[in-house]
Design a protein around this motif. Structure first.
Motif, PDB file in Angstrom:
ATOM      1  N   GLN A   1      12.792   6.923   8.263  1.00 16.00           N
ATOM      2  CA  GLN A   1      13.273   5.545   8.148  1.00 16.00           C
ATOM      3  C   GLN A   1      12.086   4.609   7.904  1.00 16.00           C
ATOM      4  N   PRO A   2      11.607   4.570   6.669  1.00 13.50           N
ATOM      5  CA  PRO A   2      10.390   3.793   6.392  1.00 13.50           C
ATOM      6  C   PRO A   2      10.547   2.296   6.646  1.00 13.50           C
ATOM      7  N   TYR A   3      11.725   1.732   6.396  1.00 17.63           N
ATOM      8  CA  TYR A   3      11.895   0.290   6.595  1.00 17.63           C
ATOM      9  C   TYR A   3      11.888  -0.064   8.077  1.00 17.63           C
TER      10      TYR A   3
ATOM     11  N   GLN B   1      16.840  -3.791   9.460  1.00 16.96           N
ATOM     12  CA  GLN B   1      17.782  -4.581   8.662  1.00 16.96           C
ATOM     13  C   GLN B   1      17.124  -5.830   8.098  1.00 16.96           C
ATOM     14  N   GLN B   2      16.275  -6.483   8.872  1.00 14.01           N
ATOM     15  CA  GLN B   2      15.580  -7.677   8.375  1.00 14.01           C
ATOM     16  C   GLN B   2      14.662  -7.336   7.202  1.00 14.01           C
ATOM     17  N   VAL B   3      13.979  -6.203   7.281  1.00  7.20           N
ATOM     18  CA  VAL B   3      13.103  -5.772   6.187  1.00  7.20           C
ATOM     19  C   VAL B   3      13.935  -5.512   4.936  1.00  7.20           C
ATOM     20  N   ILE B   4      15.042  -4.798   5.090  1.00  8.82           N
ATOM     21  CA  ILE B   4      15.912  -4.485   3.944  1.00  8.82           C
ATOM     22  C   ILE B   4      16.468  -5.769   3.338  1.00  8.82           C
ATOM     23  N   GLU B   5      16.928  -6.700   4.172  1.00  7.84           N
ATOM     24  CA  GLU B   5      17.465  -7.968   3.662  1.00  7.84           C
ATOM     25  C   GLU B   5      16.388  -8.771   2.940  1.00  7.84           C
ATOM     26  N   CYS B   6      15.184  -8.782   3.473  1.00  3.75           N
ATOM     27  CA  CYS B   6      14.084  -9.505   2.836  1.00  3.75           C
ATOM     28  C   CYS B   6      13.762  -8.903   1.472  1.00  3.75           C
TER      29      CYS B   6
ATOM     30  N   LEU C   1       8.722  -2.435  12.472  1.00  2.41           N
ATOM     31  CA  LEU C   1       7.989  -2.321  13.741  1.00  2.41           C
ATOM     32  C   LEU C   1       6.556  -2.825  13.610  1.00  2.41           C
ATOM     33  N   SER C   2       5.943  -2.587  12.440  1.00  2.00           N
ATOM     34  CA  SER C   2       4.542  -2.985  12.253  1.00  2.00           C
ATOM     35  C   SER C   2       4.363  -4.498  12.135  1.00  2.00           C
TER      36      SER C   2
ATOM     37  N   GLU D   1       0.831  -1.212   0.000  1.00  2.00           N
ATOM     38  CA  GLU D   1       0.000   0.000   0.000  1.00  2.00           C
ATOM     39  C   GLU D   1       0.860   1.256   0.000  1.00  2.00           C
ATOM     40  N   GLY D   2       2.168   1.083   0.057  1.00  2.00           N
ATOM     41  CA  GLY D   2       3.100   2.206   0.050  1.00  2.00           C
ATOM     42  C   GLY D   2       3.916   2.245   1.321  1.00  2.00           C
ATOM     43  N   LEU D   3       5.092   2.834   1.203  1.00  2.00           N
ATOM     44  CA  LEU D   3       5.958   2.984   2.369  1.00  2.00           C
ATOM     45  C   LEU D   3       5.487   4.162   3.207  1.00  2.00           C
ATOM     46  N   PRO D   4       5.677   4.084   4.508  1.00  6.01           N
ATOM     47  CA  PRO D   4       5.319   5.233   5.345  1.00  6.01           C
ATOM     48  C   PRO D   4       6.217   6.428   5.022  1.00  6.01           C
ATOM     49  N   LEU D   5       5.663   7.613   5.072  1.00  5.22           N
ATOM     50  CA  LEU D   5       6.420   8.830   4.776  1.00  5.22           C
ATOM     51  C   LEU D   5       7.101   9.321   6.047  1.00  5.22           C
ATOM     52  N   VAL D   6       8.129   8.597   6.429  1.00  6.94           N
ATOM     53  CA  VAL D   6       8.933   8.901   7.612  1.00  6.94           C
ATOM     54  C   VAL D   6      10.399   8.795   7.217  1.00  6.94           C
TER      55      VAL D   6
END
Length: 162
Positions: free
Chosen positions: A23-25, A37-42, A30-31, A16-21
Motif C-alpha cells: 500500500q504505497p499511498y 485516502q488523503q494522498v489518493i484524493e490529492c 504516514l511519512s 523520488e518514487g513510490l515505496p515498494l510496499v
C-alpha cells in the motif's frame, strides 16, 4: 497554476518514487502525516487539474537483461510524421516514440523511437520489421545504440528534504 502546501508535500513525497510496499499511498501518507485516502484524493485532484500530467514508472531495463538499446532516428516527410509515429508506437518493442525539429544540414531527422532489446541482432531485426511494416524501406534513418546508461529518474519539482 497554484498548488497548496499540502499538494507540494505530496509531490515532494512521491517524486523520488513510490515505496515498494503493498500500500504505497498509505506509506506516503504516514511519512507526511496524511491518510492513504488523503494522498489518493490529492493525487487525483492534481491529475484532474493537469498539474500532474503523467504518472508512471522508470524501468531499469539493463537490470532486466535489455542491454542492446537503440534510438532509431527517421527522416520522415512532415505531412506523414504523425501517421508514421502512430504506426511505430503500435509495435510492442517500441518503448518511446516522439518527434523533434530537424537541424539541417547536420541533423535531418525528425521522428525518434526507442527500442530496448536483449541483443543487437534482435534490435536490428525489429528495425527491419518497422521498415517493412510501416513502409519505411526508402526512408533515411540512423540507429544509435547506447554505450552508457545515465541516471534514470522522473521529474523533480521540489527539494524532498524540506
Amino acid at each position: 497554476m497554484r498548488i497548496s502546501e499540502l499538494e507540494q508535500q505530496v509531490i515532494s513525497a512521491i517524486q523520488e518514487g513510490l515505496p515498494l510496499v503493498p500500500q504505497p499511498y498509505e506509506q506516503v501518507g504516514l511519512s507526511i502525516g496524511l491518510t492513504e485516502q488523503q494522498v489518493i484524493e490529492c493525487l487525483t485532484s492534481l491529475v484532474e487539474r493537469q498539474i500532474i500530467r503523467r504518472f508512471g514508472l522508470v524501468v531499469k531495463h539493463r537490470s532486466l537483461g535489455y542491454n542492446a538499446n537503440a534510438m532509431v532516428v527517421w527522416d520522415i516527410a512532415d505531412d506523414l510524421e504523425q501517421e508514421i509515429g502512430e504506426q511505430l508506437k503500435k509495435y510492442e518493442f517500441v518503448t518511446l516514440c516522439y518527434s523533434r525539429p530537424r537541424n539541417p544540414p547536420s541533423w535531418p531527422y525528425n521522428l525518434f523511437c526507442m527500442i530496448h532489446g536483449t541483443s543487437r541482432d534482435t534490435v536490428l531485426n525489429q528495425i527491419e520489421q518497422l521498415k517493412t511494416g510501416c513502409a519505411l524501406t526508402a526512408v533515411d534513418y540512423e540507429v544509435l545504440f547506447s554505450r552508457h546508461c545515465f541516471k534514470q529518474r522522473g521529474a523533480c519539482y521540489f527539494d524532498a528534504r524540506n
